[in-house]
Design an enzyme around this catalytic site. Structure first.
Site, PDB file in Angstrom:
ATOM      1  N   TYR A 113       0.840  -1.191   0.000  1.00  0.00           N
ATOM      2  CA  TYR A 113       0.000   0.000   0.000  1.00  0.00           C
ATOM      3  C   TYR A 113       0.883   1.252   0.000  1.00  0.00           C
ATOM      4  O   TYR A 113       1.978   1.259   0.574  1.00  0.00           O
ATOM      5  CB  TYR A 113      -0.876   0.050   1.253  1.00  0.00           C
ATOM      6  CG  TYR A 113      -1.974  -0.965   1.318  1.00  0.00           C
ATOM      7  CD1 TYR A 113      -3.232  -0.699   0.788  1.00  0.00           C
ATOM      8  CD2 TYR A 113      -1.773  -2.197   1.930  1.00  0.00           C
ATOM      9  CE1 TYR A 113      -4.257  -1.620   0.869  1.00  0.00           C
ATOM     10  CE2 TYR A 113      -2.794  -3.128   2.019  1.00  0.00           C
ATOM     11  CZ  TYR A 113      -4.026  -2.836   1.477  1.00  0.00           C
ATOM     12  OH  TYR A 113      -5.034  -3.764   1.558  1.00  0.00           O
ATOM     13  N   TYR A 152       0.236 -10.028   0.569  1.00  0.00           N
ATOM     14  CA  TYR A 152       1.264  -9.400   1.398  1.00  0.00           C
ATOM     15  C   TYR A 152       1.243 -10.012   2.791  1.00  0.00           C
ATOM     16  O   TYR A 152       0.218 -10.518   3.259  1.00  0.00           O
ATOM     17  CB  TYR A 152       1.067  -7.880   1.466  1.00  0.00           C
ATOM     18  CG  TYR A 152      -0.272  -7.429   1.998  1.00  0.00           C
ATOM     19  CD1 TYR A 152      -0.526  -7.337   3.369  1.00  0.00           C
ATOM     20  CD2 TYR A 152      -1.292  -7.080   1.122  1.00  0.00           C
ATOM     21  CE1 TYR A 152      -1.752  -6.911   3.850  1.00  0.00           C
ATOM     22  CE2 TYR A 152      -2.526  -6.646   1.594  1.00  0.00           C
ATOM     23  CZ  TYR A 152      -2.747  -6.565   2.964  1.00  0.00           C
ATOM     24  OH  TYR A 152      -3.968  -6.144   3.435  1.00  0.00           O
ATOM     25  N   ARG A 162      -2.125 -12.138   3.476  1.00  0.00           N
ATOM     26  CA  ARG A 162      -3.475 -11.804   3.068  1.00  0.00           C
ATOM     27  C   ARG A 162      -3.702 -12.224   1.627  1.00  0.00           C
ATOM     28  O   ARG A 162      -2.873 -11.974   0.748  1.00  0.00           O
ATOM     29  CB  ARG A 162      -3.722 -10.281   3.150  1.00  0.00           C
ATOM     30  CG  ARG A 162      -3.820  -9.657   4.520  1.00  0.00           C
ATOM     31  CD  ARG A 162      -4.944 -10.136   5.409  1.00  0.00           C
ATOM     32  NE  ARG A 162      -6.177 -10.535   4.762  1.00  0.00           N
ATOM     33  CZ  ARG A 162      -7.153  -9.706   4.367  1.00  0.00           C
ATOM     34  NH1 ARG A 162      -7.040  -8.414   4.546  1.00  0.00           N
ATOM     35  NH2 ARG A 162      -8.254 -10.174   3.818  1.00  0.00           N
ATOM     36  N   HIS A 165      -7.044  -8.829  -2.508  1.00  0.00           N
ATOM     37  CA  HIS A 165      -8.361  -8.273  -2.209  1.00  0.00           C
ATOM     38  C   HIS A 165      -8.376  -6.785  -2.507  1.00  0.00           C
ATOM     39  O   HIS A 165      -7.334  -6.129  -2.567  1.00  0.00           O
ATOM     40  CB  HIS A 165      -8.743  -8.516  -0.741  1.00  0.00           C
ATOM     41  CG  HIS A 165      -7.794  -7.864   0.233  1.00  0.00           C
ATOM     42  ND1 HIS A 165      -6.595  -8.432   0.587  1.00  0.00           N
ATOM     43  CD2 HIS A 165      -7.862  -6.679   0.899  1.00  0.00           C
ATOM     44  CE1 HIS A 165      -5.958  -7.638   1.429  1.00  0.00           C
ATOM     45  NE2 HIS A 165      -6.707  -6.557   1.638  1.00  0.00           N
ATOM     46  N   HIS A 167     -10.457  -3.302  -1.100  1.00  0.00           N
ATOM     47  CA  HIS A 167     -11.357  -2.730  -0.109  1.00  0.00           C
ATOM     48  C   HIS A 167     -12.391  -1.850  -0.803  1.00  0.00           C
ATOM     49  O   HIS A 167     -12.064  -1.081  -1.718  1.00  0.00           O
ATOM     50  CB  HIS A 167     -10.587  -1.873   0.892  1.00  0.00           C
ATOM     51  CG  HIS A 167      -9.590  -2.633   1.710  1.00  0.00           C
ATOM     52  ND1 HIS A 167      -9.882  -3.144   2.955  1.00  0.00           N
ATOM     53  CD2 HIS A 167      -8.298  -2.972   1.469  1.00  0.00           C
ATOM     54  CE1 HIS A 167      -8.811  -3.746   3.454  1.00  0.00           C
ATOM     55  NE2 HIS A 167      -7.842  -3.664   2.558  1.00  0.00           N
TER      56      HIS A 167
END
Length: 248
Positions: A113, A152, A162, A165, A167
């Site tokens: 991110y 990640y 994870r 995905h 959000h």
């Protein structure tokens, strides 16, 4: 004339409540950070009044067409597999929800991110900020062009990763009608050890997983994944409660 008659009284809509066995718990021991988020007492469902079913309307000029294309930022193209993510926003009766604000945020193709708290050694993409938004059309449709996010690591448990995905944050017909959720990709090998995904009751997990669409895949350009979002009712999309803004 004072008072109101039975014919003139405002009738507010009633929403179907999802059965308890299909609700994602706000506290889930395997998802360690819910110990800090979950309320100590059982939440109370409050009735919907005028504040919850009305609200300000977004101006069309506030959300621009380029906001829906996450692959073009800072004068260049993002690195990674391009994907088209599209679907409809629906209410509990299966009716489309027009003019709903849909916002997304995600990791880049390397699983990182653009966030001050994300410092694991994966490369940042100067042309990808991972943020997008769009307003649904008159049929409740939305779509984003982006890149498929990478997996990640995170500190929930040993060797924790994870699944890929995206959000989502959605506003319904009022700003108090907000849904925060995550969209997953089909057949991800990391589903089995992801406590966020597994916090969703088994009968409802399919609602959080998108569907690959060969029909909408763009030749020589991008794969396509379809995901409809239901804001309320028995088919409601699983959502996160008391979101604290972290990047997991």
């Amino acid at each position: 004339m004072t008072g109101t008659t039975s014919e003139s009284r405002l009738i507010l809509p009633r929403y179907l409540r999802e059965p308890a066995e299909k609700r994602t718990p706000v506290g889930f021991p395997d998802y360690r950070s819910t110990a800090l988020r979950a309320p100590l007492r059982t939440p109370v469902d409050l009735p919907h009044r005028l504040t919850e079913v009305t609200g300000p309307v977004l101006g069309e000029d506030r959300v621009l067409p380029q906001d829906a294309d996450l692959t073009l930022r800072n004068g260049g193209e993002a690195i990674g597999q391009r994907i088209l993510v599209y679907g409809r926003v629906l209410d509990s009766d299966g009716r489309p929800v027009p003019d709903a604000l849909v916002e997304v945020w995600q990791a880049n193709a390397a699983g990182r991110y653009r966030h001050v708290a994300d410092n694991w050694p994966a490369p940042l993409d100067p042309h990808f900020d991972g943020l997008g938004r769009v307003v649904t059309d008159s049929l409740g449709r939305y779509e984003f062009m982006t890149v498929k996010p990478g997996a990640y690591p995170w500190g929930n448990h040993h060797n924790a990763w994870r699944p890929a995905h995206i959000h989502f944050s959605l506003f319904g017909r009022a700003f108090t009608q907000r849904l925060v959720t995550q969209m997953y990709f089909p057949d991800d090998p990391l589903f089995g050890q992801d406590p966020i995904f597994n916090a969703i009751p088994p009968v409802a997990r399919h609602r959080a997983v998108s569907r690959y669409s060969l029909e909408r895949t763009q030749d020589n350009w991008a794969l396509a994944f379809e995901w409809d979002i239901v804001l309320r009712g028995t088919d409601q999309t699983p959502f996160e409660t008391d979101d604290d803004g972290d990047v997991a």
